[in-house]
Design a protein around this motif. Structure first.
Motif, PDB file in Angstrom:
ATOM      1  N   LYS A  16      -0.620   4.637  -1.527  1.00 15.18           N
ATOM      2  CA  LYS A  16      -1.659   5.154  -0.798  1.00 15.18           C
ATOM      3  C   LYS A  16      -1.174   5.330  -0.188  1.00 15.18           C
ATOM      4  O   LYS A  16      -1.895   7.050   0.087  1.00 15.18           O
ATOM      5  CB  LYS A  16      -3.196   3.713  -0.488  1.00 15.18           C
ATOM      6  CG  LYS A  16      -3.817   4.098   0.155  1.00 15.18           C
ATOM      7  CD  LYS A  16      -4.428   2.742   1.246  1.00 15.18           C
ATOM      8  CE  LYS A  16      -4.655   3.266   2.697  1.00 15.18           C
ATOM      9  NZ  LYS A  16      -5.129   2.310   3.062  1.00 15.18           N
ATOM     10  N   TYR A  17      -0.258   5.383   0.925  1.00 13.31           N
ATOM     11  CA  TYR A  17       0.162   6.098   1.927  1.00 13.31           C
ATOM     12  C   TYR A  17       1.033   7.474   1.620  1.00 13.31           C
ATOM     13  O   TYR A  17       1.209   8.111   1.543  1.00 13.31           O
ATOM     14  CB  TYR A  17       0.792   5.485   2.813  1.00 13.31           C
ATOM     15  CG  TYR A  17       0.379   4.452   3.698  1.00 13.31           C
ATOM     16  CD1 TYR A  17      -0.919   4.806   4.882  1.00 13.31           C
ATOM     17  CD2 TYR A  17      -0.219   3.159   3.404  1.00 13.31           C
ATOM     18  CE1 TYR A  17      -1.504   4.410   5.346  1.00 13.31           C
ATOM     19  CE2 TYR A  17      -0.816   2.467   3.988  1.00 13.31           C
ATOM     20  CZ  TYR A  17      -1.551   2.696   5.159  1.00 13.31           C
ATOM     21  OH  TYR A  17      -2.322   2.302   6.435  1.00 13.31           O
TER      22      TYR A  17
ATOM     23  N   GLU B 101       0.733  -1.439  -0.228  1.00 19.47           N
ATOM     24  CA  GLU B 101      -0.277   0.115   0.190  1.00 19.47           C
ATOM     25  C   GLU B 101       0.792   1.793  -0.139  1.00 19.47           C
ATOM     26  O   GLU B 101       0.777   2.204   0.332  1.00 19.47           O
ATOM     27  CB  GLU B 101      -0.899   0.627   1.039  1.00 19.47           C
ATOM     28  CG  GLU B 101      -2.119  -1.479   1.237  1.00 19.47           C
ATOM     29  CD  GLU B 101      -3.226  -1.164   2.448  1.00 19.47           C
ATOM     30  OE1 GLU B 101      -4.048  -1.728   2.809  1.00 19.47           O
ATOM     31  OE2 GLU B 101      -2.123  -0.609   3.680  1.00 19.47           O
TER      32      GLU B 101
ATOM     33  N   LYS C 168       0.489   9.147  -1.129  1.00 17.08           N
ATOM     34  CA  LYS C 168      -0.540  10.373  -1.846  1.00 17.08           C
ATOM     35  C   LYS C 168      -1.241  10.599  -0.884  1.00 17.08           C
ATOM     36  O   LYS C 168      -0.962  12.231  -0.423  1.00 17.08           O
ATOM     37  CB  LYS C 168      -2.098   9.193  -2.262  1.00 17.08           C
ATOM     38  CG  LYS C 168      -2.726  10.716  -3.413  1.00 17.08           C
ATOM     39  CD  LYS C 168      -3.728  10.541  -3.875  1.00 17.08           C
ATOM     40  CE  LYS C 168      -4.475  11.384  -4.434  1.00 17.08           C
ATOM     41  NZ  LYS C 168      -4.877  12.437  -3.547  1.00 17.08           N
ATOM     42  N   GLN C 169      -1.067  10.706   0.916  1.00 14.33           N
ATOM     43  CA  GLN C 169      -2.005  10.802   1.628  1.00 14.33           C
ATOM     44  C   GLN C 169      -0.470  11.628   2.794  1.00 14.33           C
ATOM     45  O   GLN C 169      -1.250  12.561   2.641  1.00 14.33           O
ATOM     46  CB  GLN C 169      -2.285   9.962   2.781  1.00 14.33           C
ATOM     47  CG  GLN C 169      -3.368   9.255   2.110  1.00 14.33           C
ATOM     48  CD  GLN C 169      -3.793   8.067   3.528  1.00 14.33           C
ATOM     49  OE1 GLN C 169      -3.283   7.943   4.847  1.00 14.33           O
ATOM     50  NE2 GLN C 169      -4.741   7.311   2.986  1.00 14.33           N
TER      51      GLN C 169
END
Length: 699
Positions: free
Chosen positions: A38-39, A35, A41-42
């Motif tokens: 995903k992280y 992931e 982008k955050q």
């Protein structure tokens, strides 16, 4: 606290693999390492600077075992400096050096440590942060425990080769942490200033922007960025404590914290000279190199105005104390509006002067007369009863206070006589402004201070301060002037229960008038349960040599240097303490790396200390290099700390073989305070409600 590359990297790899496999399961949550995008982008979208938070990082069973092993087998050392108060384990990188019997007690902790620095997780974190490759041979981690009263003040973590900071929380999994308990990781936004040379300097705002409460199995992390990654750890609060079924306080913020470093020599991604380059970019060095131009309040010495206008300023500055005019009748009449009559008598002034010359410091209790001190107390009490806005900007817009900044140096509320919005009509001036505008900058007070110290003073800088409990402090800074500087602290904290010698710092008559009675410290000095209320001012011996240079291999857990604090200071158990040696004698350096477990060592580096107290004047002669700070005022403190402080430039007198500025031949004589007034006559000039026989001085 780091572990560097071992001589045999292959041996360590085998040990790591054995440690991971011995646990019998994949340590990270299933699918976590897939992931990264995903992280990332955050992370990129986060504010005020890039940071990440990952919930449920590891398999819960592993982390529960780690927590149980820590509680059963590890001990923690209480540590306190001007910047933090924590309980800390030893370096987890040193676990490999334990004997076999000890290693068997910590299998899950070993597995966790090796998992966090494994190639797969380092690659994952490098992808998420975009910070570049991370070292696997230089580990840097420890277990920190924050109990009620513990805290870590604002800093940016920039030391040596650090690249990514992280915190993995090990709080009680069966009793979820509540945000109102404190202990949050708080991030600060920055304001960009352009220096005269065109370079940009980022300075943190006084208020945090993001607050991340602790949670079991939560990883918080960010890239270390000079002058930008400012953060602190909110105090763990102790009001209305919740207890578990066994009666034990549940507010224990346990976490593993540390850093990932840039690749070391022999690792992929190693760059020669990068570590030295990073050290030069530290925010502390940036600000020090620009002469604190972004600090507030700004220091600025104001020369005294002399009655003889025809006398040139240069002549006035060179004027010796022996030539200073004595206190006139007008001076006495003016000073008696503020100062207790006892301190204007020849005998008392001579005693004050003798003590100051011997110790270079002194505390004077019940300094202000009863009429003025009662008005001052009533004003401060009303101020504390009125809620302040939470945001610094709102405070500055709606009150007479300004907010000191930047927070990695200090934070408190302040007033100066020159503040535009404090220029009220004289009949509306508050007692604090009365002190700042009228008494302390007056020629009469200058004369009195010269008589009390035997020094000649040419200029002054004054400030009224309010340290809010649970928020404010000043970190240790050294005095850099070549000539000694005289400093005063008029402590006007009206609340009781701060500890220390309450008989010294309290006016019994004022207590009776207000229906209050002095309260001692809640716990015995040095007790582990004693409240960490802070709020004291301390002067400490600095590093005479200052040749340590690189501290990256021997730094504190918080990522910043600090001066070690004796336990009796933090609990308020130590009263006003003058210097034990004259200023020309050197004190032992306060070692920030060694925690002093007792308060019995006279050579603990403390030159002068003063707890919050009422109506007490401290006078200190400060030499070059001497550190000064006001310890963070804990939420458990009985109130805010209030004071008015002053710095005075001391004129260096020429020494031609007849003694220096402290010699008897050049000191003004205390009996030169008037030509005709006797002690009784002076007392009679005071306010009608003053009883000079009861107005005893506290030296």
């Amino acid at each position: 606290m780091k572990r560097k590359a071992e001589d045999d990297p292959g041996h360590r790899s085998v040990k790591k693999k054995a440690s991971l496999e011995s646990n019998g399961s994949q340590p990270f949550r299933q699918g976590l390492l897939q992931e990264a995008d995903k992280y990332h982008k955050q992370y990129v979208d986060s504010q005020p600077y890039k940071h990440g938070v990952i919930q449920n990082l590891l398999e819960p069973r592993l982390l529960r075992k780690v927590r149980a092993e820590i509680q059963a087998s590890l001990s923690f050392t209480p540590k306190e400096t001007d910047i933090y108060r924590i309980h800390q384990s030893g370096d987890l990188a040193n676990l490999d050096g334990l004997d076999d019997s000890s290693m068997k007690l910590l299998p899950s902790l070993l597995a966790l440590r090796d998992a966090l620095y494994s190639p797969s997780f380092r690659d994952f974190l490098s992808t998420v942060t975009g910070a570049g490759l991370l070292s696997g041979s230089k580990t840097d981690m420890a277990i920190n425990v924050y109990t009620p009263g513990c805290h870590l003040l604002c800093h940016d973590d920039v030391i040596g080769s650090r690249r990514v900071s992280y915190i993995l929380y090990l709080t009680d999994p069966d009793r979820p942490w509540k945000p109102e308990w404190g202990g949050a990781l708080r991030l600060y936004s920055t304001i960009t200033h352009k220096a005269e040379d065109g370079t940009e300097v980022k300075v943190p705002s006084p208020d945090c922007t993001v607050s991340i409460p602790p949670a079991f199995n939560q990883l918080s992390f960010f890239a270390v960025q000079p002058g930008e990654s400012f953060h602190d750890v909110e105090e763990v609060y102790s009001t209305d404590l919740d207890s578990g079924t066994d009666g034990v306080d549940s507010r224990v913020r346990m976490a593993i914290s540390g850093w990932y470093h840039i690749p070391q020599k022999g690792e992929d991604g190693y760059v020669e000279g990068l570590e030295e380059s990073l050290a030069e970019r530290s925010s502390l060095q940036q600000l020090q190199g620009r002469d604190d131009q972004y600090d507030s309040p700004r220091s600025g010495m104001k020369p005294y105005k002399h009655d003889d206008h025809e006398e040139s300023e240069s002549t006035a500055v060179r004027k010796s104390s022996q030539e200073e005019a004595p206190l006139t009748e007008d001076d006495l009449e003016f000073l008696l509006k503020y100062i207790a009559p006892t301190y204007l008598t020849p005998d008392t002034l001579e005693s004050v002067s003798d003590t100051f010359v011997d110790d270079c410091s002194i505390c004077l209790g019940k300094f202000l007369n009863k009429k003025f001190s009662n008005a001052l107390r009533n004003y401060i009490t009303r101020q504390e009863s009125q809620a302040l806005p939470s945001a610094s900007e709102d405070i500055e817009k709606s009150t007479a206070w300004q907010v000191a900044r930047p927070p990695h140096k200090h934070r408190f509320l302040y007033q100066q006589a020159s503040s535009a919005k404090n220029k009220e009509d004289n009949h509306d001036v508050s007692p604090i402004q009365d002190l700042l505008r009228n008494l302390l900058p007056s020629e009469a007070f200058r004369k009195w201070l010269q008589l009390a110290t035997g020094l000649t003073l040419s200029s002054h800088d004054l400030c009224g301060r309010r340290f809010r409990r649970g928020q404010d402090y000043t970190l240790a800074t050294g005095y850099t002037g070549n000539e000694s500087q005289l400093e005063i602290i008029l402590d006007i904290t009206p609340t009781h229960g701060w500890g220390g010698d309450d008989n010294l710092v309290t006016d019994d008559e004022d207590d009776a008038a207000n229906g209050t009675k002095n309260a001692p410290a809640e716990k015995d000095a040095g007790s582990e349960e004693a409240p960490a209320i802070g709020g004291y001012v301390a002067y400490m011996a600095g590093d005479d040599n200052d040749d340590d240079g690189d501290t990256s291999d021997d730094n504190n857990s918080d990522g910043s240097d600090g001066v070690e604090v004796p336990p009796d200071l933090s609990t308020g158990a130590r009263a006003c303490r003058p210097a034990a040696q004259k200023k020309k004698q050197k004190k032992k350096k306060a070692d920030p790396a060694v925690y002093k477990a007792t308060a019995d060592d006279d050579d603990d580096g403390i030159l002068f200390s003063m707890p919050p107290c009422w109506n007490t004047l401290g006078i200190v002669l400060r030499d070059k290099g001497v550190l000064r700070f006001v310890k963070y005022v804990g939420r458990q403190a009985p109130g805010d700390r209030w004071d008015v402080v002053g710095e005075f430039c001391v004129v260096a007198e020429e020494d031609e073989g007849n003694g220096g500025s402290g010699s008897d031949s050049q000191r003004p004589r205390p009996d030169e305070i008037g030509h005709e007034e006797s002690e009784t006559e002076i007392a009679s000039l005071g306010d009608d409600d003053d009883d000079s026989s009861d107005e005893d001085s506290d030296l």
